[in-house]
Design a protein around this motif. Sequence first.
Motif, PDB file in Angstrom:
ATOM      1  N   ILE B 339       6.898  -6.845  -8.939  1.00 42.00           N
ATOM      2  CA  ILE B 339       7.264  -5.698  -8.104  1.00 42.00           C
ATOM      3  C   ILE B 339       8.660  -5.195  -8.487  1.00 42.00           C
ATOM      4  CG2 ILE B 339       7.706  -4.943  -5.730  1.00 42.00           C
ATOM      5  CD1 ILE B 339       5.575  -6.870  -4.780  1.00 42.00           C
ATOM      6  N   ASN B 340       9.541  -6.129  -8.753  1.00 38.84           N
ATOM      7  CA  ASN B 340      10.883  -5.743  -9.178  1.00 38.84           C
ATOM      8  C   ASN B 340      10.861  -4.907 -10.451  1.00 38.84           C
ATOM      9  OD1 ASN B 340      13.536  -6.287  -8.079  1.00 38.84           O
ATOM     10  ND2 ASN B 340      12.628  -8.281  -7.608  1.00 38.84           N
ATOM     11  N   TYR B 341      10.083  -5.376 -11.421  1.00 35.32           N
ATOM     12  CA  TYR B 341      10.033  -4.633 -12.687  1.00 35.32           C
ATOM     13  C   TYR B 341       9.327  -3.298 -12.510  1.00 35.32           C
ATOM     14  CZ  TYR B 341      12.335  -8.026 -15.565  1.00 35.32           C
ATOM     15  OH  TYR B 341      13.285  -8.831 -16.126  1.00 35.32           O
ATOM     16  N   ALA B 342       8.400  -3.255 -11.558  1.00 39.38           N
ATOM     17  CA  ALA B 342       7.741  -1.978 -11.293  1.00 39.38           C
ATOM     18  C   ALA B 342       8.783  -0.970 -10.815  1.00 39.38           C
ATOM     19  CB  ALA B 342       6.643  -2.146 -10.244  1.00 39.38           C
ATOM     20  N   GLN B 343       9.767  -1.434 -10.104  1.00 38.70           N
ATOM     21  CA  GLN B 343      10.802  -0.514  -9.624  1.00 38.70           C
ATOM     22  C   GLN B 343      11.746  -0.101 -10.760  1.00 38.70           C
ATOM     23  OE1 GLN B 343      14.028  -1.968  -7.347  1.00 38.70           O
ATOM     24  NE2 GLN B 343      14.075  -0.189  -5.975  1.00 38.70           N
ATOM     25  N   ILE B 344      12.040  -1.070 -11.597  1.00 41.65           N
ATOM     26  CA  ILE B 344      12.989  -0.789 -12.671  1.00 41.65           C
ATOM     27  C   ILE B 344      12.381   0.139 -13.710  1.00 41.65           C
ATOM     28  CG2 ILE B 344      14.305  -1.843 -14.542  1.00 41.65           C
ATOM     29  CD1 ILE B 344      14.356  -4.414 -12.741  1.00 41.65           C
ATOM     30  N   THR B 345      11.093  -0.064 -13.984  1.00 39.86           N
ATOM     31  CA  THR B 345      10.426   0.695 -15.035  1.00 39.86           C
ATOM     32  C   THR B 345      10.616   2.200 -14.832  1.00 39.86           C
ATOM     33  OG1 THR B 345       8.802  -1.030 -15.326  1.00 39.86           O
ATOM     34  CG2 THR B 345       8.217   1.126 -16.154  1.00 39.86           C
ATOM     35  N   ARG B 346      11.043   2.850 -15.876  1.00 35.04           N
ATOM     36  CA  ARG B 346      11.370   4.261 -15.749  1.00 35.04           C
ATOM     37  C   ARG B 346      10.201   5.150 -16.128  1.00 35.04           C
ATOM     38  NH1 ARG B 346      13.461   4.586 -12.558  1.00 35.04           N
ATOM     39  NH2 ARG B 346      15.409   3.684 -11.942  1.00 35.04           N
ATOM     40  N   ASN B 347       9.027   4.749 -15.898  1.00 37.04           N
ATOM     41  CA  ASN B 347       7.969   5.760 -15.977  1.00 37.04           C
ATOM     42  C   ASN B 347       6.885   5.465 -14.955  1.00 37.04           C
ATOM     43  OD1 ASN B 347       5.333   4.941 -17.160  1.00 37.04           O
ATOM     44  ND2 ASN B 347       6.589   4.271 -18.872  1.00 37.04           N
ATOM     45  N   GLN B 348       6.421   6.550 -14.391  1.00 36.91           N
ATOM     46  CA  GLN B 348       5.539   6.492 -13.223  1.00 36.91           C
ATOM     47  C   GLN B 348       4.262   5.709 -13.493  1.00 36.91           C
ATOM     48  OE1 GLN B 348       5.618   9.349 -10.222  1.00 36.91           O
ATOM     49  NE2 GLN B 348       5.166   7.282  -9.545  1.00 36.91           N
ATOM     50  N   PHE B 349       3.633   5.985 -14.637  1.00 34.88           N
ATOM     51  CA  PHE B 349       2.354   5.363 -14.952  1.00 34.88           C
ATOM     52  C   PHE B 349       2.500   3.842 -15.067  1.00 34.88           C
ATOM     53  CE2 PHE B 349      -0.690   3.806 -18.154  1.00 34.88           C
ATOM     54  CZ  PHE B 349      -1.863   4.135 -17.521  1.00 34.88           C
ATOM     55  N   GLY B 350       3.507   3.427 -15.834  1.00 39.49           N
ATOM     56  CA  GLY B 350       3.730   1.995 -15.999  1.00 39.49           C
ATOM     57  C   GLY B 350       4.059   1.320 -14.687  1.00 39.49           C
ATOM     58  N   SER B 351       4.887   1.998 -13.923  1.00 40.60           N
ATOM     59  CA  SER B 351       5.299   1.439 -12.651  1.00 40.60           C
ATOM     60  C   SER B 351       4.102   1.219 -11.726  1.00 40.60           C
ATOM     61  CB  SER B 351       6.308   2.411 -12.020  1.00 40.60           C
ATOM     62  OG  SER B 351       6.675   1.958 -10.755  1.00 40.60           O
ATOM     63  N   LEU B 352       3.271   2.252 -11.611  1.00 45.90           N
ATOM     64  CA  LEU B 352       2.076   2.147 -10.749  1.00 45.90           C
ATOM     65  C   LEU B 352       1.114   1.076 -11.261  1.00 45.90           C
ATOM     66  CD1 LEU B 352       1.407   5.905  -9.992  1.00 45.90           C
ATOM     67  CD2 LEU B 352       1.770   4.107  -8.300  1.00 45.90           C
ATOM     68  N   SER B 353       0.970   1.008 -12.599  1.00 41.75           N
ATOM     69  CA  SER B 353       0.046   0.013 -13.157  1.00 41.75           C
ATOM     70  C   SER B 353       0.495  -1.394 -12.802  1.00 41.75           C
ATOM     71  CB  SER B 353      -0.037   0.152 -14.678  1.00 41.75           C
ATOM     72  OG  SER B 353      -0.553   1.417 -15.003  1.00 41.75           O
ATOM     73  N   ILE B 354       1.801  -1.635 -12.934  1.00 42.95           N
ATOM     74  CA  ILE B 354       2.290  -2.990 -12.650  1.00 42.95           C
ATOM     75  C   ILE B 354       2.046  -3.337 -11.170  1.00 42.95           C
ATOM     76  CG2 ILE B 354       4.350  -4.447 -12.538  1.00 42.95           C
ATOM     77  CD1 ILE B 354       5.408  -2.915 -14.963  1.00 42.95           C
ATOM     78  N   ILE B 355       2.235  -2.343 -10.282  1.00 39.53           N
ATOM     79  CA  ILE B 355       1.938  -2.590  -8.870  1.00 39.53           C
ATOM     80  C   ILE B 355       0.458  -2.921  -8.686  1.00 39.53           C
ATOM     81  CG2 ILE B 355       1.704  -1.454  -6.625  1.00 39.53           C
ATOM     82  CD1 ILE B 355       4.482  -2.444  -7.212  1.00 39.53           C
ATOM     83  N   GLY B 356      -0.417  -2.176  -9.371  1.00 32.16           N
ATOM     84  CA  GLY B 356      -1.855  -2.455  -9.300  1.00 32.16           C
ATOM     85  C   GLY B 356      -2.161  -3.870  -9.770  1.00 32.16           C
ATOM     86  N   PHE B 357      -1.531  -4.268 -10.902  1.00 28.12           N
ATOM     87  CA  PHE B 357      -1.785  -5.609 -11.451  1.00 28.12           C
ATOM     88  C   PHE B 357      -1.326  -6.696 -10.487  1.00 28.12           C
ATOM     89  CE2 PHE B 357      -1.298  -3.772 -15.982  1.00 28.12           C
ATOM     90  CZ  PHE B 357      -2.572  -3.257 -15.904  1.00 28.12           C
ATOM     91  N   SER B 358      -0.127  -6.492  -9.930  1.00 30.93           N
ATOM     92  CA  SER B 358       0.362  -7.532  -9.026  1.00 30.93           C
ATOM     93  C   SER B 358      -0.529  -7.623  -7.793  1.00 30.93           C
ATOM     94  CB  SER B 358       1.825  -7.280  -8.645  1.00 30.93           C
ATOM     95  OG  SER B 358       1.947  -6.004  -8.058  1.00 30.93           O
ATOM     96  N   SER B 359      -1.072  -6.475  -7.347  1.00 31.83           N
ATOM     97  CA  SER B 359      -1.998  -6.505  -6.208  1.00 31.83           C
ATOM     98  C   SER B 359      -3.231  -7.334  -6.538  1.00 31.83           C
ATOM     99  CB  SER B 359      -2.473  -5.105  -5.844  1.00 31.83           C
ATOM    100  OG  SER B 359      -1.410  -4.227  -5.770  1.00 31.83           O
ATOM    101  N   ILE B 360      -3.735  -7.154  -7.767  1.00 32.75           N
ATOM    102  CA  ILE B 360      -4.939  -7.896  -8.168  1.00 32.75           C
ATOM    103  C   ILE B 360      -4.665  -9.396  -8.107  1.00 32.75           C
ATOM    104  CG2 ILE B 360      -6.422  -8.446 -10.136  1.00 32.75           C
ATOM    105  CD1 ILE B 360      -6.162  -5.478 -10.944  1.00 32.75           C
ATOM    106  N   ILE B 361      -3.540  -9.795  -8.717  1.00 29.27           N
ATOM    107  CA  ILE B 361      -3.210 -11.224  -8.722  1.00 29.27           C
ATOM    108  C   ILE B 361      -3.011 -11.720  -7.292  1.00 29.27           C
ATOM    109  CG2 ILE B 361      -1.471 -12.921  -9.435  1.00 29.27           C
ATOM    110  CD1 ILE B 361      -1.097 -11.271 -11.968  1.00 29.27           C
ATOM    111  N   PHE B 362      -2.286 -10.937  -6.502  1.00 29.75           N
ATOM    112  CA  PHE B 362      -2.009 -11.354  -5.130  1.00 29.75           C
ATOM    113  C   PHE B 362      -3.300 -11.508  -4.323  1.00 29.75           C
ATOM    114  CE2 PHE B 362      -1.199 -10.277  -0.669  1.00 29.75           C
ATOM    115  CZ  PHE B 362      -0.352 -11.321  -0.346  1.00 29.75           C
ATOM    116  N   PHE B 363      -4.173 -10.520  -4.437  1.00 29.13           N
ATOM    117  CA  PHE B 363      -5.420 -10.542  -3.667  1.00 29.13           C
ATOM    118  C   PHE B 363      -6.268 -11.758  -4.048  1.00 29.13           C
ATOM    119  CE2 PHE B 363      -9.744  -8.863  -2.679  1.00 29.13           C
ATOM    120  CZ  PHE B 363      -9.554  -8.711  -1.321  1.00 29.13           C
ATOM    121  N   HIS B 364      -6.336 -12.043  -5.347  1.00 26.14           N
ATOM    122  CA  HIS B 364      -7.093 -13.219  -5.800  1.00 26.14           C
ATOM    123  C   HIS B 364      -6.543 -14.496  -5.179  1.00 26.14           C
ATOM    124  CE1 HIS B 364     -10.150 -12.344  -8.844  1.00 26.14           C
ATOM    125  NE2 HIS B 364      -9.482 -11.238  -9.085  1.00 26.14           N
ATOM    126  N   THR B 365      -5.234 -14.658  -5.220  1.00 21.63           N
ATOM    127  CA  THR B 365      -4.653 -15.901  -4.706  1.00 21.63           C
ATOM    128  C   THR B 365      -4.875 -16.013  -3.209  1.00 21.63           C
ATOM    129  OG1 THR B 365      -2.539 -14.794  -4.430  1.00 21.63           O
ATOM    130  CG2 THR B 365      -2.853 -16.032  -6.446  1.00 21.63           C
TER     131      THR B 365
END
Lengths: 583, 412
Positions: B339-365
């Motif tokens: 989530i931290n890197y999603a904030q730092i990342t300076r482009n919208q697409f990458g930032s949103l993707s990382i949030i999506g990925f972390s959600s996937i991992i979080f939901f699984h756990t």
Amino acid sequence: MPRNFESIPNSRKYGLIFLCFGLYIILYLQYFNLQVRNYSKYKGQSDNNSIRKIPLPAPRGIIYDRNGIPIVDNMPTYEVKVIPVDVNEKFNYFILSNELNIPQSELISKIENANKYSSKYLPLLLKRHLDFEVISRLSENRLELPGILFTELPARTYPSDAKLTHVIGYLRTVSEGFLKNASEELNYNRDDVHGFAGLELFYEPDLRGVDGYEYHLVDNKGIDHGILLDENRFSPKKGKTLVLTIDHGLQVLVENLLDSLKGSIICSNPKTGEIFAMASAPDYNLDSFVGPIPNDLWSNWNTDKNRPLFNRAINGLYPPGSTLKLAAAAMLLETNKVSPNWSVNCNGVYNFGNRKYHCWKKTGHGNVNLKHAIKYSCNIYFYQLIQHFNLKTWVAYMNDFGYGFKTGIDVEFESSGLIPNKTYLDEKYTSRGWARGNLLSFVLGQGDVLSTPLQVLKMVNLIATNGMAGKLNLVKSDDIEIDTLNYSNKTWTFINDAMWTVVNGLKGTGEKAKPNKGVARGKTGTAENPHGEPHSWFAGYTTLKNGKQLSVAIIIENGGKGSQVAAPMAKKIFNNFAGVKVD
Amino acid sequence: MIKEFFKRYTIFPANYKITVGIIFPILLLIIISLMILFAANPNSFQLNSFFGKQSVWFGVSIVAFLIVQSIKPHFFYENAYILYGFLILAIISTYLFESVGGSSRWIKLGAIQFQPSEIGKMIVVFALAKFLTDLRNLSSVYKTITLSFILTGIPALLVFKQPDLGTALVYIFATIPMLIWRGYKLSNLFVVFGPFISIIAASNIIFFSIWMGFVVFVLYYTRPKLINAIGVFISNIIFGTITTLIWNSLYPHQKNRILIFLDPTKDPMGAGYQIIQSKTAIGSGGLFGVGLGNGTQTQLRFLPVRNSDFIISVIGEEFGLLGISAILICFGIIIYWMINYAQITRNQFGSLSIIGFSSIIFFHTLVNMGMAVGLFPVTGLPLPFISYGGTFLLSMFLIIGITQNFINNNFR
């Protein structure tokens, strides 16, 4: 890539992080709860190391007659199972063998065999349907029988005088093939039973119920310490109760009438299609075993040449004989090809082609019109009549009455009988060819024509209700399905009148069916067949003063004349329905 | 053309910098996983044992991680919808293959079995990230939210019919944090999404009460217009109660049919048994566990699917609350840094993707670990990096690989 990116505020970031961590903390608390707060409880379970799931078989639904008299009930029996892996060298085979009446060597090999596979953790069935005494004696010796399990297992019992053998049907243990094809919803397991015939089969999804289970704590010596957690118990759900349309008293009468004979009797309410009584003889004794039918008994009955397992009422294929003349009369009246007043001189013989066709009365009936022809069951009249019709028309009218089709009663595997049409005849008689000569037998319900007693009853019901008969059924239901047949009132009135004369007229063939109370109408039949004496038919109905009706179809195999054998039985049934206590 | 394609979309040599905060906890989880698989199964020295196979898959996953570093981030952005189209086709084509155990999740090409819905988790995130990135502004709120759910809902529905309820829920769940990340308010989401949760929550009066409390809480803090707030509240109540009424009027066999439809692999008796065994195993682990390889519950095979869906039960028994803590801390660190890197990342697409990925991992756990202790129904979602299963491990490493790629190529 677009760079229209405003930076994400910290609040959003921390909001998400806190949400995730918050949920993780809830998760963590649950683990803490299990591993620290309830440690000793789970540790105890784990040391004893066996929670066993014990199935609780559901009792099947009870079956009542229309007045609430129980026909099929359940009684408690017990079964003995063992967890093979728990059987150790201390296991006392001697006691077990004595109580179960199974040789020790057989028990040992069974258990050792199960121990070779992963099934060793699953309960192995040893014997079923033991009574309480055996179980209590075994219970006393539980410490010498590690791994042993007792489960209550309800079994069918038949408390009523009415046997209703074929209607109820029987149970069998599920086979591998059955398990493969069984509906997943019903959740069958090995060693389960299932309805194999009759209502037990047709209403299997309702009657079966839902098995329950509970968890038992079993210690490391394999001794069952009873139920573990009450909240994890799933009580078995009893199968649905069935209330039949059968009338217990009438059923007993009908079964007595058929005693030591071969044949079938069915009684019903024409308007609603409710079947009051249905019997098929010879039958078998449902009380001669407990639980599912034993395989050896089943194959004995299945190969018996009298075919006791066979339900003649719905599967017996008989030539309908003269009862079918009623349908032929309807054909005449509806098509109007011939006037009902058209008459024929019966001198006992009819020449067709180079063959002589006889009336059952060798001396002949003299001048007969349609009404007389039905009353006296004159063959010559119908031989002449059919000359005015072709096969196609005749087939259409027979089909109208439901011959050649299943009635749709709530029993599996009903037979549809046979009304030979052109395709059928072309196929059967290719080499020799077929001709109008065949039609002469067909119109009398002979030759290739076959029907079940149930189909004959359906015809009677259609006549009794002027074509608005209830669909035949065995289980009470609030909505009545109607089988309709749109013929003119004139037709119905005529046939009903003719049937009245059969029973009530002077020298009508059905005069022996005339009850002491109520107005009966009917038609007899004497069906020639290759197995000896003709089959004896009576089909008819009675109407009481209050408008209540009861229809009946009777066939006695090789019984002789319908007027002599079947008709007097109908009288007894009609009288019983009217509440007359004579005979 | 192929040359052009590579020129346009690949970097060589790639930047192989590693984000310690994400990669180190993952390696720890892998070590725990391999230890458990080694000790809990026989013949672990052989290549075709659980341990052997998972080790090979781990190797494959690392190679995949490295390969992914050579892809330029805008490849995913520009081709997100094309990948999405392929995904839909691939999921539909699974219906053409013979089903395994009642569900058709696999595409089979010779000896290779491939489960498109697994890689689909990533693709759904890309498609939604592109959709949200391409928005000019945040007006027409409800239209966007609805379209987002349709975008993820279509593959979710197709996967759900396979049937694979767990994966379908992952697709849907990943949508919510991504919308929030893009700037939508929780209250906006509630209007669209709330009633559906009400339907599910209505199955249990306690859940429903908690859920409605949550609704009120959100409404209070987000302070929408009064009329909207009342509307949301009432629609949730209505959806919940109507479902309950309909459900209660059904006959048992109809209910059963619906339950079986929702999850055909469901065997109420079997699942209950698993949970009991799992809870006993975890509870008996205590604070420090019984030690690696000493778990009686697992060794005696009383615990089904102990290598995949219920591996956390083995960990709970053998390593105790200590092991569970380690695992939750590892995942917490991973999620925190993503989530931290999603904030730092300076482009919208990458930032949103990382949030999506972390959600996937979080939901699984969350679902997997919750299921083992009876907090969630058994849905068959494995535990990332720990559960046995090749395709799943690979897809998790692809997710992490792409995350690393986005982080490394932050300013490109």
